[in-house]
Design a protein around this motif. Structure first.
Motif, PDB file in Angstrom:
ATOM      1  N   GLY A  34       5.837 -11.583 -15.070  1.00  0.00           N
ATOM      2  CA  GLY A  34       6.569 -10.963 -16.174  1.00  0.00           C
ATOM      3  C   GLY A  34       5.811  -9.690 -16.506  1.00  0.00           C
ATOM      4  O   GLY A  34       5.834  -8.735 -15.744  1.00  0.00           O
ATOM      5  N   SER A  35       5.076  -9.700 -17.617  1.00  0.00           N
ATOM      6  CA  SER A  35       4.239  -8.541 -17.962  1.00  0.00           C
ATOM      7  C   SER A  35       2.944  -8.525 -17.163  1.00  0.00           C
ATOM      8  O   SER A  35       2.266  -7.505 -17.094  1.00  0.00           O
ATOM      9  CB  SER A  35       3.922  -8.545 -19.462  1.00  0.00           C
ATOM     10  N   SER A  36       2.607  -9.641 -16.539  1.00  0.00           N
ATOM     11  CA  SER A  36       1.406  -9.689 -15.721  1.00  0.00           C
ATOM     12  C   SER A  36       1.619  -8.885 -14.437  1.00  0.00           C
ATOM     13  O   SER A  36       2.739  -8.505 -14.101  1.00  0.00           O
ATOM     14  CB  SER A  36       1.012 -11.135 -15.417  1.00  0.00           C
ATOM     15  N   VAL A  37       0.523  -8.617 -13.742  1.00  0.00           N
ATOM     16  CA  VAL A  37       0.558  -7.780 -12.549  1.00  0.00           C
ATOM     17  C   VAL A  37      -0.159  -8.494 -11.409  1.00  0.00           C
ATOM     18  O   VAL A  37      -1.147  -9.197 -11.635  1.00  0.00           O
ATOM     19  CB  VAL A  37      -0.098  -6.404 -12.832  1.00  0.00           C
ATOM     20  N   SER A  38       0.345  -8.281 -10.210  1.00  0.00           N
ATOM     21  CA  SER A  38      -0.341  -8.720  -8.996  1.00  0.00           C
ATOM     22  C   SER A  38      -0.635  -7.509  -8.136  1.00  0.00           C
ATOM     23  O   SER A  38       0.216  -6.633  -7.963  1.00  0.00           O
ATOM     24  CB  SER A  38       0.510  -9.695  -8.186  1.00  0.00           C
ATOM     25  N   VAL A  39      -1.853  -7.487  -7.613  1.00  0.00           N
ATOM     26  CA  VAL A  39      -2.246  -6.497  -6.622  1.00  0.00           C
ATOM     27  C   VAL A  39      -2.387  -7.248  -5.302  1.00  0.00           C
ATOM     28  O   VAL A  39      -3.089  -8.256  -5.238  1.00  0.00           O
ATOM     29  CB  VAL A  39      -3.585  -5.823  -6.999  1.00  0.00           C
ATOM     30  N   CYS A  40      -1.685  -6.766  -4.286  1.00  0.00           N
ATOM     31  CA  CYS A  40      -1.800  -7.319  -2.940  1.00  0.00           C
ATOM     32  C   CYS A  40      -2.579  -6.312  -2.107  1.00  0.00           C
ATOM     33  O   CYS A  40      -2.223  -5.134  -2.067  1.00  0.00           O
ATOM     34  CB  CYS A  40      -0.426  -7.531  -2.317  1.00  0.00           C
ATOM     35  N   ILE A  41      -3.638  -6.775  -1.466  1.00  0.00           N
ATOM     36  CA  ILE A  41      -4.446  -5.895  -0.627  1.00  0.00           C
ATOM     37  C   ILE A  41      -4.419  -6.433   0.799  1.00  0.00           C
ATOM     38  O   ILE A  41      -4.544  -7.631   1.030  1.00  0.00           O
ATOM     39  CB  ILE A  41      -5.891  -5.792  -1.150  1.00  0.00           C
ATOM     40  N   PHE A  42      -4.249  -5.506   1.739  1.00  0.00           N
ATOM     41  CA  PHE A  42      -4.139  -5.848   3.154  1.00  0.00           C
ATOM     42  C   PHE A  42      -5.114  -4.999   3.960  1.00  0.00           C
ATOM     43  O   PHE A  42      -5.232  -3.784   3.728  1.00  0.00           O
ATOM     44  CB  PHE A  42      -2.709  -5.603   3.636  1.00  0.00           C
ATOM     45  N   ASP A  43      -5.819  -5.624   4.896  1.00  0.00           N
ATOM     46  CA  ASP A  43      -6.705  -4.920   5.809  1.00  0.00           C
ATOM     47  C   ASP A  43      -5.920  -4.663   7.093  1.00  0.00           C
ATOM     48  O   ASP A  43      -5.596  -5.602   7.829  1.00  0.00           O
ATOM     49  CB  ASP A  43      -7.953  -5.758   6.092  1.00  0.00           C
ATOM     50  N   LYS A  44      -5.599  -3.394   7.351  1.00  0.00           N
ATOM     51  CA  LYS A  44      -4.789  -3.019   8.511  1.00  0.00           C
ATOM     52  C   LYS A  44      -5.482  -3.320   9.835  1.00  0.00           C
ATOM     53  O   LYS A  44      -4.813  -3.560  10.831  1.00  0.00           O
ATOM     54  CB  LYS A  44      -4.445  -1.526   8.458  1.00  0.00           C
ATOM     55  N   LYS A  45      -6.795  -3.321   9.854  1.00  0.00           N
ATOM     56  CA  LYS A  45      -7.530  -3.559  11.091  1.00  0.00           C
ATOM     57  C   LYS A  45      -7.685  -5.051  11.371  1.00  0.00           C
ATOM     58  O   LYS A  45      -7.418  -5.514  12.478  1.00  0.00           O
ATOM     59  CB  LYS A  45      -8.902  -2.888  11.025  1.00  0.00           C
ATOM     60  N   GLN A  46      -8.122  -5.816  10.363  1.00  0.00           N
ATOM     61  CA  GLN A  46      -8.355  -7.251  10.556  1.00  0.00           C
ATOM     62  C   GLN A  46      -7.097  -8.100  10.393  1.00  0.00           C
ATOM     63  O   GLN A  46      -7.101  -9.276  10.728  1.00  0.00           O
ATOM     64  CB  GLN A  46      -9.403  -7.753   9.557  1.00  0.00           C
ATOM     65  N   LYS A  47      -6.053  -7.526   9.824  1.00  0.00           N
ATOM     66  CA  LYS A  47      -4.789  -8.248   9.571  1.00  0.00           C
ATOM     67  C   LYS A  47      -5.007  -9.452   8.660  1.00  0.00           C
ATOM     68  O   LYS A  47      -4.556 -10.563   8.943  1.00  0.00           O
ATOM     69  CB  LYS A  47      -4.124  -8.685  10.884  1.00  0.00           C
ATOM     70  N   ILE A  48      -5.721  -9.210   7.565  1.00  0.00           N
ATOM     71  CA  ILE A  48      -5.916 -10.236   6.544  1.00  0.00           C
ATOM     72  C   ILE A  48      -5.534  -9.645   5.199  1.00  0.00           C
ATOM     73  O   ILE A  48      -5.496  -8.415   5.038  1.00  0.00           O
ATOM     74  CB  ILE A  48      -7.369 -10.774   6.491  1.00  0.00           C
ATOM     75  N   GLY A  49      -5.249 -10.511   4.241  1.00  0.00           N
ATOM     76  CA  GLY A  49      -4.859 -10.005   2.939  1.00  0.00           C
ATOM     77  C   GLY A  49      -5.158 -10.971   1.820  1.00  0.00           C
ATOM     78  O   GLY A  49      -5.491 -12.135   2.050  1.00  0.00           O
ATOM     79  N   GLY A  50      -5.016 -10.463   0.612  1.00  0.00           N
ATOM     80  CA  GLY A  50      -5.235 -11.268  -0.573  1.00  0.00           C
ATOM     81  C   GLY A  50      -4.421 -10.742  -1.737  1.00  0.00           C
ATOM     82  O   GLY A  50      -3.887  -9.631  -1.694  1.00  0.00           O
ATOM     83  N   MET A  51      -4.341 -11.570  -2.768  1.00  0.00           N
ATOM     84  CA  MET A  51      -3.554 -11.225  -3.950  1.00  0.00           C
ATOM     85  C   MET A  51      -4.267 -11.710  -5.196  1.00  0.00           C
ATOM     86  O   MET A  51      -4.906 -12.763  -5.175  1.00  0.00           O
ATOM     87  CB  MET A  51      -2.168 -11.895  -3.862  1.00  0.00           C
ATOM     88  N   ASN A  52      -4.131 -10.954  -6.274  1.00  0.00           N
ATOM     89  CA  ASN A  52      -4.564 -11.432  -7.574  1.00  0.00           C
ATOM     90  C   ASN A  52      -3.354 -11.513  -8.496  1.00  0.00           C
ATOM     91  O   ASN A  52      -2.272 -11.028  -8.153  1.00  0.00           O
ATOM     92  CB  ASN A  52      -5.685 -10.552  -8.170  1.00  0.00           C
ATOM     93  N   HIS A  53      -3.529 -12.145  -9.635  1.00  0.00           N
ATOM     94  CA  HIS A  53      -2.468 -12.236 -10.646  1.00  0.00           C
ATOM     95  C   HIS A  53      -3.168 -12.213 -11.995  1.00  0.00           C
ATOM     96  O   HIS A  53      -3.791 -13.189 -12.393  1.00  0.00           O
ATOM     97  CB  HIS A  53      -1.685 -13.535 -10.460  1.00  0.00           C
ATOM     98  N   PHE A  54      -3.096 -11.060 -12.665  1.00  0.00           N
ATOM     99  CA  PHE A  54      -3.788 -10.934 -13.942  1.00  0.00           C
ATOM    100  C   PHE A  54      -2.816 -10.682 -15.088  1.00  0.00           C
ATOM    101  O   PHE A  54      -1.733 -10.150 -14.896  1.00  0.00           O
ATOM    102  CB  PHE A  54      -4.902  -9.876 -13.891  1.00  0.00           C
ATOM    103  N   GLN A  55      -3.241 -11.100 -16.287  1.00  0.00           N
ATOM    104  CA  GLN A  55      -2.388 -11.067 -17.467  1.00  0.00           C
ATOM    105  C   GLN A  55      -2.744  -9.978 -18.470  1.00  0.00           C
ATOM    106  O   GLN A  55      -1.916  -9.607 -19.291  1.00  0.00           O
ATOM    107  CB  GLN A  55      -2.461 -12.424 -18.171  1.00  0.00           C
TER     108      GLN A  55
END
Length: 170
Positions: A34-55
């Motif tokens: 909703g008002s919270s935000v997620s940042v998705c980060i991806f490593d183009k070389k290693q092909k791995i990623g992660g996400m956060n969800h903050f309020q």
């Protein structure tokens, strides 16, 4: 199996508010914003990623610095990526959420959350490749960490059923 590529489809992981998940194997990370935000980060070389969800945008000195805060969650996600061998020059980010519905709140914390994410990523020289932010309605996000693809479903009201098909607390 995915017939087009003969690779196994990623497993699912539900990311709750105030948490961070970094996947070293392909995973479809989903969350509801909703008002919270997620940042998705991806490593183009290693092909791995992660996400956060903050309020909330930032932890103040009197706050407990947890992943509920954008400055803590985003810096922690970048540190997690780097601890897996990522370099800033290989990282790209996507930002989602930050809705504001004046009928539900007098305070537009969504915009402050968006700005917190942008400011941190820009300060770290991590390129933001896409955003779907602001507006008045919530979002369901699914991030495929194997290829940096994102599915966005916009929903006018966030309901408990929006967390479907997840029934257990992970």
């Amino acid at each position: 199996m995915n017939n087009a590529t003969n690779k196994p489809l990623p497993q699912d992981y539900l990311l709750r508010p105030g948490f961070i998940y970094m996947a070293e194997k392909p995973v479809a990370i989903s969350t509801v914003l909703g008002s919270s935000v997620s940042v998705c980060i991806f490593d183009k070389k290693q092909k791995i990623g992660g996400m956060n969800h903050f309020q909330f945008p930032e932890a103040l000195k009197s706050d407990d610095p947890t992943a509920r805060y954008g400055n803590v969650a985003t810096l922690a996600l970048v540190r997690m990526m780097k601890s897996s061998g990522s370099k800033n020059r290989h990282l790209v980010a996507q930002i989602f959420g930050g809705a504001y519905n004046p009928e539900l709140s007098q305070h537009n914390i969504g915009t402050r959350n968006i700005n917190a994410a942008r400011n941190i990523l820009n300060r770290l020289n991590i390129k933001i490749i896409s955003e779907d932010v602001g507006g008045e309605i919530g979002r369901k996000i699914v991030f495929n960490t194997s290829n940096c693809e994102i599915a966005i479903l916009k929903v006018p009201n966030l309901r408990q059923s929006d967390w479907y098909p997840y029934e257990s607390d992970r």
